[in-house]
Motif scaffolding. Sequence first.
Motif, PDB file in Angstrom:
ATOM      1  N   ILE A  99       0.865  -1.183   0.000  1.00 50.10           N
ATOM      2  CA  ILE A  99       0.000   0.000   0.000  1.00 50.10           C
ATOM      3  C   ILE A  99       0.897   1.227   0.000  1.00 50.10           C
ATOM      4  CG2 ILE A  99      -1.844   1.239   1.189  1.00 50.10           C
ATOM      5  CD1 ILE A  99      -2.495  -1.345   2.665  1.00 50.10           C
ATOM      6  N   ARG A 100       0.612   2.159  -0.907  1.00 52.86           N
ATOM      7  CA  ARG A 100       1.345   3.425  -0.936  1.00 52.86           C
ATOM      8  C   ARG A 100       0.350   4.579  -0.822  1.00 52.86           C
ATOM      9  NH1 ARG A 100       5.926   2.600  -5.719  1.00 52.86           N
ATOM     10  NH2 ARG A 100       7.159   1.013  -4.598  1.00 52.86           N
ATOM     11  N   ASN A 101       0.698   5.500   0.045  1.00 52.44           N
ATOM     12  CA  ASN A 101      -0.212   6.597   0.325  1.00 52.44           C
ATOM     13  C   ASN A 101       0.561   7.916   0.307  1.00 52.44           C
ATOM     14  OD1 ASN A 101      -2.347   8.155   1.169  1.00 52.44           O
ATOM     15  ND2 ASN A 101      -2.209   7.546   3.315  1.00 52.44           N
ATOM     16  N   PHE A 102       0.149   8.826  -0.569  1.00 52.89           N
ATOM     17  CA  PHE A 102       0.711  10.177  -0.611  1.00 52.89           C
ATOM     18  C   PHE A 102      -0.341  11.138  -0.069  1.00 52.89           C
ATOM     19  CE2 PHE A 102       2.959   7.853  -3.882  1.00 52.89           C
ATOM     20  CZ  PHE A 102       4.279   8.250  -3.695  1.00 52.89           C
ATOM     21  N   ASN A 103       0.083  12.038   0.794  1.00 54.49           N
ATOM     22  CA  ASN A 103      -0.874  12.930   1.449  1.00 54.49           C
ATOM     23  C   ASN A 103      -0.271  14.328   1.563  1.00 54.49           C
ATOM     24  OD1 ASN A 103      -3.045  13.907   2.811  1.00 54.49           O
ATOM     25  ND2 ASN A 103      -2.654  12.816   4.724  1.00 54.49           N
ATOM     26  N   LEU A 104      -1.013  15.326   1.098  1.00 50.95           N
ATOM     27  CA  LEU A 104      -0.626  16.729   1.233  1.00 50.95           C
ATOM     28  C   LEU A 104      -1.732  17.439   1.980  1.00 50.95           C
ATOM     29  CD1 LEU A 104       1.209  19.166   0.577  1.00 50.95           C
ATOM     30  CD2 LEU A 104      -0.107  19.449  -1.539  1.00 50.95           C
ATOM     31  N   LYS A 105      -1.400  18.047   3.109  1.00 50.01           N
ATOM     32  CA  LYS A 105      -2.441  18.726   3.872  1.00 50.01           C
ATOM     33  C   LYS A 105      -1.889  20.024   4.457  1.00 50.01           C
ATOM     34  CE  LYS A 105      -1.847  16.562   8.404  1.00 50.01           C
ATOM     35  NZ  LYS A 105      -2.558  15.903   9.514  1.00 50.01           N
ATOM     36  N   TYR A 106      -2.801  20.966   4.616  1.00 53.43           N
ATOM     37  CA  TYR A 106      -2.442  22.284   5.141  1.00 53.43           C
ATOM     38  C   TYR A 106      -3.459  22.644   6.218  1.00 53.43           C
ATOM     39  CZ  TYR A 106      -0.514  27.015   5.009  1.00 53.43           C
ATOM     40  OH  TYR A 106       0.110  28.202   5.340  1.00 53.43           O
ATOM     41  N   ASP A 107      -2.988  22.709   7.447  1.00 56.86           N
ATOM     42  CA  ASP A 107      -3.858  23.003   8.588  1.00 56.86           C
ATOM     43  C   ASP A 107      -3.668  24.443   9.027  1.00 56.86           C
ATOM     44  OD1 ASP A 107      -4.679  20.350   8.650  1.00 56.86           O
ATOM     45  OD2 ASP A 107      -3.008  19.764   9.941  1.00 56.86           O
ATOM     46  N   LEU A 108      -4.786  25.093   9.305  1.00 54.50           N
ATOM     47  CA  LEU A 108      -4.765  26.432   9.877  1.00 54.50           C
ATOM     48  C   LEU A 108      -5.554  26.404  11.175  1.00 54.50           C
ATOM     49  CD1 LEU A 108      -5.496  28.568   6.695  1.00 54.50           C
ATOM     50  CD2 LEU A 108      -3.341  28.469   7.922  1.00 54.50           C
ATOM     51  N   LYS A 109      -4.986  26.985  12.234  1.00 53.98           N
ATOM     52  CA  LYS A 109      -5.679  27.029  13.517  1.00 53.98           C
ATOM     53  C   LYS A 109      -5.687  28.464  14.026  1.00 53.98           C
ATOM     54  CE  LYS A 109      -6.063  24.831  18.012  1.00 53.98           C
ATOM     55  NZ  LYS A 109      -5.567  23.762  18.903  1.00 53.98           N
ATOM     56  N   HIS A 110      -6.900  28.972  14.232  1.00 49.86           N
ATOM     57  CA  HIS A 110      -7.061  30.335  14.732  1.00 49.86           C
ATOM     58  C   HIS A 110      -7.474  30.291  16.196  1.00 49.86           C
ATOM     59  CE1 HIS A 110      -9.106  34.259  15.355  1.00 49.86           C
ATOM     60  NE2 HIS A 110      -8.094  34.675  14.618  1.00 49.86           N
ATOM     61  N   TYR A 111      -6.733  31.001  17.027  1.00 49.22           N
ATOM     62  CA  TYR A 111      -7.021  31.020  18.457  1.00 49.22           C
ATOM     63  C   TYR A 111      -7.915  32.234  18.762  1.00 49.22           C
ATOM     64  CZ  TYR A 111      -3.293  27.619  19.047  1.00 49.22           C
ATOM     65  OH  TYR A 111      -2.506  26.496  18.966  1.00 49.22           O
TER      66      TYR A 111
END
Length: 383
Positions: free
Chosen positions: A371-383
Motif C-alpha cells: 500500500i502506498r499513500n501520498f498525502n498533502l495537507k495544510y492546517d490552519l488554527k485560529h485562536y
Amino acid sequence: MVYKIRGVFYTLLFVPFLLIAQEKFTLSGTVIDNQSNETLIGVNILVPEIQSGTMTNEYGFYSITLPRGTYNVQISFLGFKTITETIVLDKDISRNFKLSESAESLDEVVITEDVERLDLKKPQMSVNALSINTIKQMPVVLGEVDVIKSITLLPGVTNAGEGSSGFNVRGGGADQNLILLDEATIFNSSHLFGFFSVFNPDAIKDIKLYKGGIPAKYGGRVSSVLDIYQKEGNSSEFHMNGGIGLISSRLLAEGPIKKEKGSFLVGGRSSYAHLFLPLFDLDNIAYFYDLNTKLSYRFNKNNSVYLSGYFGRDVFELANSFSNTYGNTVLNFRWNHLFSDKLFSNLSLIYSDYYYGLELAFVEFDWESGIRNFNLKYDLKHY
C-alpha cells in the motif's frame, strides 16, 4: 432639552473609557524543555485571576487572548517544575517559556476548587494522553518497553489476542484503528506477529489515544485513533543512549545541527536471536529491525521545518523453502508558520508505504503486495 444635551455629553465622555476597559490583547509563544529544547505538548497555561487558560498544541505553541491587565501566569506540566510569571498585558506579547524537570515527591492532592466553574476552552471526550516517561514506568515483558502493550492497560483497550498484532478498542477490530507516526499512517504496528510494536520508545515523545468523539481532522475511524509524535532531538548538546534486551537492542543519538536552532535524531533497533540459530543446526532466520530519523530547524520565531522518517522490516525464512518479509516506510516533511499571534499553520507532505512479500520456493510461488499513500495537507488554527 438641556438634560438631553447633558446625556449625550456624558455618553461621549465615558464611551472611550468603557472601550479601553474592554480592550483585549494576545499572549502567545512556545514552551520547551530547558535541558533539550524539545517542544512540550499539552502544557497548561493558567491565568488564576480570571479562571482561564489554554494548552500548547502538538508543536508546543500556545495563544490566549485576555482583557488588558496584570496577570500572574502559571505554566505547569506533569514532571516539570511549575513557574509563575507576572505579565503586564497592555499590548500583544510573544513570550517563550522553558520548563525544568522536577524529581520531587508529591504529597496528596486535595481538590478544593469547583472545576465546573473553570472556563473550559476545549472539551474532548474519551481521549488518553501519555508521555513516554509514563510508559517507561509501566511493567514490561522481557525487558522491552512497548507502546502498544502499554495502551492495553487503559480502560476500554485490549490486545488482539496472543500472537496477534494490533489492539482492540471497545469491541472494535484491530483494522478499525488509525495509527499515526508524525502524522504519517502506520499500516502494521507490530513486529514478530504482534509480540513487539514498531515504535522505538527512545524516539517517542508523546502519545494520544482517541477512543471516541474522534476529531474531524483525522478523517474518521470506526474504532480509535492512536496519534504518536517523535522527539525532535536535543538542540543544546549531543546525547547517546541505548539498551540491551533479551530479544533486541537499541541505540539512539541526538544532538544539535546548529545550537539552539536545529537538531537531529537517529535511532535504530534490531533483534539478534537468529544469530544463535546456527549453533543448534537450524537453517532458519527470524529477526526484525527498524530505523527512526528526524531533522528539525527553526529559521526564526515564525518558521520551523521538520523532516521525519521511519523504516522497519520483519524477515522470516524457513530452511530456504519459505520466506516472508514485511514492514513500513514513512516520510514526512512539515513546515510550521506563524502568520500572527493568533493564526498558526502547518503544511505537511506525507508518504506512507507498507510492503508484504511472500515466497514459497517448494511450489515456485512468489508474491509481492503493498500500500502506498501520498498525502498533502495544510492546517490552519485560529485562536
